[in-house]
Design an enzyme around this catalytic site. Structure first.
Site, PDB file in Angstrom:
ATOM      1  N   ILE A   3       0.852  -1.184   0.000  1.00  0.00           N
ATOM      2  CA  ILE A   3       0.000   0.000   0.000  1.00  0.00           C
ATOM      3  C   ILE A   3       0.886   1.232   0.000  1.00  0.00           C
ATOM      4  CG2 ILE A   3      -1.931  -1.168   1.131  1.00  0.00           C
ATOM      5  CD1 ILE A   3      -1.093   0.281   3.744  1.00  0.00           C
ATOM      6  N   HIS A   4       0.271   2.375  -0.149  1.00  0.00           N
ATOM      7  CA  HIS A   4       0.945   3.661  -0.121  1.00  0.00           C
ATOM      8  C   HIS A   4       2.133   3.658  -1.075  1.00  0.00           C
ATOM      9  CE1 HIS A   4      -1.854   4.711   2.960  1.00  0.00           C
ATOM     10  NE2 HIS A   4      -1.394   3.795   3.784  1.00  0.00           N
TER      11      HIS A   4
END
Length: 131
Positions: A3-4
Site C-alpha cells: 500500500i501507499h
C-alpha cells in the site's frame, strides 16, 4: 500486500508483483477501486453534512490547484522517493475522483460495499448516499 508508496517502490527492494488488486478489480468489474472515502454521520443533520462536504471539497480543490505544494508536503513523509516518484504517489490519492466520484465512482463504491457484504466482511449497505 503493498500500500501507499510501496506500490511504487517495491521493485527497488527486489520485490516482484504477483497481482495488482486495483487492476484485478477493474478486470472483474470494469470499475475503479476506491482507495478510501469520507463518511459523514447522518445524525449531524443535512445542513452540517453539506457544510462538511463543501469544506472537504474546497480542500481537495486547493490541493489539486497547488500540486507542487502538495508534493512538497508529501515529501516530508516520503520514504525512498524522489520528487518525481512523490508526484506519482500524490496523483494516486489526489485526483479528479477525489474531488467527485461521479457516476462511475459511485457505482464502484456501491459494488465494493455489496461484494464486501456478500463475502460476509460487512453488514449489508441498505442506504448509500453521496453528499
Amino acid at each position: 500486500l503493498l500500500i501507499h508508496e510501496g506500490q511504487l517502490t517495491y521493485a527497488s527492494h527486489r520485490l516482484h508483483k504477483v497481482a495488482d488488486l486495483g487492476q484485478w478489480w477493474y478486470e472483474q468489474k470494469q470499475l475503479p477501486l476506491s482507495l478510501g472515502g469520507n463518511i459523514i454521520r447522518r445524525d449531524l443533520g443535512e445542513s452540517n453534512m453539506i457544510e462538511i462536504a463543501a469544506i472537504i471539497h474546497q480542500s481537495i480543490e486547493y490541493s489539486l490547484s497547488h500540486r507542487n505544494e502538495a508534493v512538497d508536503y508529501a515529501l516530508g513523509f516520503a520514504r525512498d522517493m524522489d520528487r518525481s516518484l512523490a508526484d506519482r504517489f500524490v496523483g494516486l490519492y489526489v485526483n479528479d475522483y477525489t474531488l467527485d466520484y461521479g457516476p462511475t465512482g459511485r457505482r464502484a463504491v456501491a459494488e465494493l460495499l455489496q461484494c464486501a457484504s456478500i463475502a460476509g466482511l460487512s453488514p449489508p449497505c441498505t442506504e448509500l448516499s453521496f453528499v
